[in-house]
Structure formats: structure tokens, C-alpha cells
Motif scaffolding. Structure first.
Motif, PDB file in Angstrom:
ATOM      1  N   TRP A   6       0.850  -1.196   0.000  1.00  0.00           N
ATOM      2  CA  TRP A   6       0.000   0.000   0.000  1.00  0.00           C
ATOM      3  C   TRP A   6       0.886   1.247   0.000  1.00  0.00           C
ATOM      4  CZ3 TRP A   6      -5.467   0.170   0.288  1.00  0.00           C
ATOM      5  CH2 TRP A   6      -6.110  -1.062   0.475  1.00  0.00           C
ATOM      6  N   PRO A   7       0.366   2.405  -0.350  1.00  0.00           N
ATOM      7  CA  PRO A   7       1.178   3.633  -0.336  1.00  0.00           C
ATOM      8  C   PRO A   7       1.754   3.958   1.044  1.00  0.00           C
ATOM      9  CG  PRO A   7      -0.804   3.978  -1.619  1.00  0.00           C
ATOM     10  CD  PRO A   7      -0.963   2.641  -0.964  1.00  0.00           C
ATOM     11  N   ASP A   8       1.037   3.569   2.114  1.00  0.00           N
ATOM     12  CA  ASP A   8       1.519   3.864   3.465  1.00  0.00           C
ATOM     13  C   ASP A   8       2.229   2.672   4.108  1.00  0.00           C
ATOM     14  OD1 ASP A   8      -0.786   2.361   3.608  1.00  0.00           O
ATOM     15  OD2 ASP A   8      -1.663   3.463   5.289  1.00  0.00           O
ATOM     16  N   GLU A   9       2.753   1.798   3.282  1.00  0.00           N
ATOM     17  CA  GLU A   9       3.514   0.648   3.788  1.00  0.00           C
ATOM     18  C   GLU A   9       4.615   1.092   4.751  1.00  0.00           C
ATOM     19  OE1 GLU A   9       5.231  -2.577   1.062  1.00  0.00           O
ATOM     20  OE2 GLU A   9       6.992  -1.315   1.480  1.00  0.00           O
ATOM     21  N   ARG A  10       4.798   0.325   5.816  1.00  0.00           N
ATOM     22  CA  ARG A  10       5.892   0.579   6.759  1.00  0.00           C
ATOM     23  C   ARG A  10       6.597  -0.742   7.058  1.00  0.00           C
ATOM     24  NH1 ARG A  10       3.686   3.734  11.883  1.00  0.00           N
ATOM     25  NH2 ARG A  10       5.915   3.821  12.326  1.00  0.00           N
TER      26      ARG A  10
END
Length: 254
Positions: A195-199
Motif C-alpha cells: 500500500w502507499p503507506d507501507e511501513r
């Protein structure tokens, strides 16, 4: 009429399979798993399609909507996150459909553990280090774990562990496996892989729980544990060895 169970992949909309996307584009009824399925995927449903978020529906309500589509002769795209064969709750849906005589099929998707491994840039099966991957979870409010399926039992094998649906219980996960892995064993957490907010959190068994606590991550993450996550001093596999004879690379003549 057919119900198509479709794996939407781990998050990035372009990780859905071509087959899955084509099915969504032609199904007049689309049932999808809420926030776990990218809106870009659901948006591919045809104009005028009935698109329903099932996150607030129970099993009876979901099956009732499928029954209605069956009567109307409309194909259904039943979209699940990741790959529906893993923690997708499709078995109970399929059982109901079989009883009702409703046709179904399954289109696989990229599972979250594969996306997590890609985010880490690691192979989970390294020669001489780990040749098995255990995909598991811990017993919570949803379903109990069968007898014998414990983290301790899996950790005793030395395999790479991928623990789903357990990020809020990271301390328990670490405690269960520490008797079998050294405290310095590599561990990682991948939140919302692809996802774009992958961490991505990287550490060891003696540090990963504290990292998770400080990060505030409480959901939608997988925990990975095992020596393969940081292996460097290992022998090459035999697959591409010059003297390895296989069907598509026979032994040189002469």
C-alpha cells in the motif's frame, strides 16, 4: 451464473491478476471486503454494477445477496484481499453455495506474506538456512487454533515463521518462539505491504516488540521471524550449479 472468488492481492491495485481484473470488469454484482480491497480495484466494476461492501454484513446476509444474484442470473465477483485461500473465510461461503447448488470458482491472488517478503527484499527459503515457511496466526476472539498448531511447535522446526493477525500480541509471539530461536534471530514487521503507506520494521526477537510499540502499528501487519531474513553466509543452491543435471539442462555430451 457463477460466483467468482477473487484474490485482489495485498494492496497495490496493479498486483491483482489479469484474470481477476477481467472478471471484475464483467460481473454485474460485486461484493468486496471493505477497506482491505483497494478502491481502484472495485472501481473496475462495470457501469451500473451493484457494488456492496460486505464488512458490515454477516454470512447470512452475504449468502442472501448471492442467492438473489443467482435468481437474477447475474455473475458475482466476490473480492477478497490477498489470496482467498489464506484466512479468507471462503470455505464457509463455498459450503453454503454447494448446498444451494450455486456454481463458483476461485481466482488466486498475491498473498500478503509474499508482498511482505518483497518489501523486505528477502527470500524466505535460503539454502542450508530454511527451506520451509510456516504461515500461521494466534488464537484470538475469532477462531481457536487446533490442538498442536502452536507457535512453539512451529518454531521448533527452525522454519521461517510468518504470523498473521497477531500484531497486537507481538510480545506473546516473541515469548512463544524465544525458547527455540536465539534472541538475536532476525524479525520484521511489514504494515500494509504494497500500500502507499507501507511501513517496514526490522530488528531481532529481543527488539521487535519495542519497535512495534513505538510505531503505534496495531493492525494490518504480518510478523516474520527466522534466520533467513538476514542470511548472507550461505551456500548457493544446486539449481544453477554448473554440474547440476536436470531435465531442461541435460548432462553435456563428451
Amino acid at each position: 451464473m457463477t460466483v467468482h472468488f477473487i484474490g485482489a492481492g495485498p494492496g497495490a491495485p496493479d498486483l491483482i491478476t489479469v484474470r481477476g481484473l477481467n472478471l471484475i470488469r464483467r460481473c454485474p454484482v460485486c461484493l468486496y471486503a471493505g477497506s482491505l480491497v483497494p478502491c481502484e480495484v472495485v472501481a473496475e466494476a462495470p457501469a451500473g454494477a451493484e457494488v456492496i461492501d460486505t464488512s458490515r454484513l454477516d454470512l447470512d446476509a452475504i449468502v442472501a445477496r448471492i442467492e438473489r444474484a443467482h435468481v437474477e442470473g447475474k455473475d458475482v465477483a466476490r473480492i477478497h484481499s490477498g489470496d482467498p485461500s489464506l484466512y479468507g473465510a471462503i470455505a464457509e461461503q463455498i459450503r453454503r453455495l454447494d448446498r444451494l447448488g450455486i456454481a463458483w470458482d476461485i481466482t488466486p491472488g498475491v498473498p500478503s506474506f509474499a508482498a511482505a517478503a518483497a518489501a523486505l527484499g528477502r527470500e524466505l527459503t535460503v539454502p542450508g538456512v530454511a527451506q520451509s515457511v510456516v504461515l500461521t496466526r494466534v488464537a484470538l476472539r475469532s477462531s481457536a487454533m487446533p490442538d498442536g498448531e502452536t507457535l512453539a511447535a512451529f518454531a521448533a522446526t527452525g522454519a521461517t515463521l510468518v504470523v498473521h493477525l497477531a500484531i497486537r500480541h507481538i510480545e506473546r509471539v516473541v515469548a512463544d518462539v524465544l525458547p527455540f530461536y536465539a534472541a538475536s534471530t532476525p524479525a520484521a514487521v511489514v504494515y500494509r505491504a504494497s500500500w502507499p503507506d507501507e511501513r517496514v520494521l526490522r530488528g531481532t526477537l529481543d527488539s521487535i516488540a519495542e519497535q512495534v510499540r513505538r510505531s503505534g502499528i496495531e493492525r494490518t501487519a504480518v510478523i516474520l521471524i527466522g534466520p533467513a531474513l538476514a542470511a548472507d553466509d550461505f551456500r548457493d543452491s544446486r539449481l544453477y550449479a554448473g554440474d547440476h543435471v536436470r531435465a531442461f539442462r541435460p548432462e553435456p555430451k563428451g
